[in-house]
Write a protein that holds these residues in place. Structure first.
Motif, PDB file in Angstrom:
ATOM      1  N   MET A 110     -10.198  -1.122  12.083  1.00  0.00           N
ATOM      2  CA  MET A 110      -9.140  -2.132  12.235  1.00  0.00           C
ATOM      3  C   MET A 110      -9.730  -3.542  12.321  1.00  0.00           C
ATOM      4  O   MET A 110      -9.232  -4.475  11.685  1.00  0.00           O
ATOM      5  N   GLU A 143      -2.503  -7.579   9.771  1.00  0.00           N
ATOM      6  CA  GLU A 143      -3.329  -6.361   9.803  1.00  0.00           C
ATOM      7  C   GLU A 143      -3.102  -5.594  11.101  1.00  0.00           C
ATOM      8  O   GLU A 143      -3.130  -4.357  11.115  1.00  0.00           O
ATOM      9  N   SER A 183      -2.193  -1.608  11.498  1.00  0.00           N
ATOM     10  CA  SER A 183      -3.095  -0.722  12.239  1.00  0.00           C
ATOM     11  C   SER A 183      -2.417  -0.139  13.472  1.00  0.00           C
ATOM     12  O   SER A 183      -2.631   1.033  13.813  1.00  0.00           O
ATOM     13  N   THR A 189      -2.820  -1.410   3.526  1.00  0.00           N
ATOM     14  CA  THR A 189      -4.007  -2.056   4.101  1.00  0.00           C
ATOM     15  C   THR A 189      -5.165  -2.057   3.123  1.00  0.00           C
ATOM     16  O   THR A 189      -5.961  -3.005   3.087  1.00  0.00           O
ATOM     17  N   PRO A 215     -10.650   0.446   5.496  1.00  0.00           N
ATOM     18  CA  PRO A 215      -9.338   1.103   5.565  1.00  0.00           C
ATOM     19  C   PRO A 215      -9.379   2.567   5.163  1.00  0.00           C
ATOM     20  O   PRO A 215      -8.623   3.376   5.715  1.00  0.00           O
ATOM     21  N   ILE A 260     -10.397   4.429   8.132  1.00  0.00           N
ATOM     22  CA  ILE A 260      -9.277   4.562   9.067  1.00  0.00           C
ATOM     23  C   ILE A 260      -8.431   5.768   8.680  1.00  0.00           C
ATOM     24  O   ILE A 260      -8.052   6.586   9.535  1.00  0.00           O
TER      25      ILE A 260
END
Length: 269
Positions: free
Chosen positions: A131, A159, A163, A199, A223, A226
């Motif tokens: 993030m 962002e 997130s 993202t 990303p 993530i």
């Protein structure tokens, strides 16, 4: 007056010589004549006796040193053996304790819960790092002008919104899966896919528009990680929940009651 002849004198002296010879014979076979040491021999024997005594003292000292060295080595060897035996004993006790923990349902449940906690925390750390990286990338892509541009600060919030939604989905899925609630999975997957696509696009669109595929791939790592961490988190959470439920079922109810009753009680003074 009769004149004496010299030959008569010699004859008269013979008895005396015979007597002397007999006395000599009686003494010449005495061992004292040959056994008696001269002064030089006495000095040599004295020096030899001193050397012998010095040598004997040296030998006694060497024997004492050898015995002391042997005793030290024996003591060190005994101490090493005792330390080795103690180490083996401690290792055996650790092995027995580990085996008991492996066979004890409560210990297995505690170990499983501990592994689950640390695994989910590590995955949460990966998500937080991704993030932060994505937030910085998005900020540079949207508002590269600097702090004077209002979008410079707003881009961090953009962002963060994406997130935070991903984290809420991750935590919520984990919590409800512990109770066997698995409804609306399609909607969850669609939301996660949309947020991850968004993202990734925000992190890579300047490089994609310029045709710089390498930089686009580099900026897409955060990303993507993530999304991977979210998938692993969901899968690991479901697996740990199932395992914890099975491990809890293996513990008899009376064991739980005994553990609670064995716990120390605290009273207000």
């Amino acid at each position: 007056m009769r004149e004496e002849h010299p030959l008569d004198d010699e004859v008269l002296a013979l008895p005396v010589r015979v007597e002397r010879a007999r006395q000599r014979i009686s003494y010449q076979s005495d061992p004292a004549l040959t056994d008696a040491l001269s002064e030089d021999e006495l000095r040599a024997e004295r020096e030899l006796a001193e050397k012998i005594r010095t040598y004997e003292r040296d030998q006694r000292w060497k024997q004492i040193k050898a015995a002391s060295t042997h005793a030290d080595r024996l003591r060190e060897t005994t101490a090493e053996l005792e330390r080795a035996e103690m180490a083996d004993l401690m290792l055996a006790r650790k092995a027995i304790a580990a085996q008991r923990r492996e066979s004890n349902p409560r210990a297995r449940l505690a170990s499983l819960y501990q592994h689950r906690t640390w695994s989910l925390r590590a995955l949460a750390g990966v998500v937080i790092a991704g993030m932060l990286w994505s937030a910085v990338n998005v900020q540079h892509n949207i508002a590269p002008g600097g702090p004077s541009d209002p979008l410079f600060w707003a881009s961090f919030g953009l962002e963060a919104m994406i997130s935070v939604c991903l984290v809420i989905i991750m935590i919520g899925t984990t919590r409800v899966s512990e109770w066997g609630v698995m409804g609306n999975r399609t909607q969850v997957f669609i939301a996660e896919g949309f947020l991850l696509t968004l993202t990734i696009a925000l992190n890579t669109y300047p490089h994609l528009s310029a045709g710089n595929w390498y930089d686009a791939a580099v900026h897409a790592v955060a990303p993507v990680m993530i999304g991977v961490a979210l998938l692993i988190h969901n899968a690991a959470s479901a697996r740990y929940s199932t395992a914890i439920a099975r491990a809890s079922a293996e513990i008899p109810a009376e064991d739980d009651e005994d553990s609670i009753s064995a716990a120390p009680s605290f009273r207000d003074n």
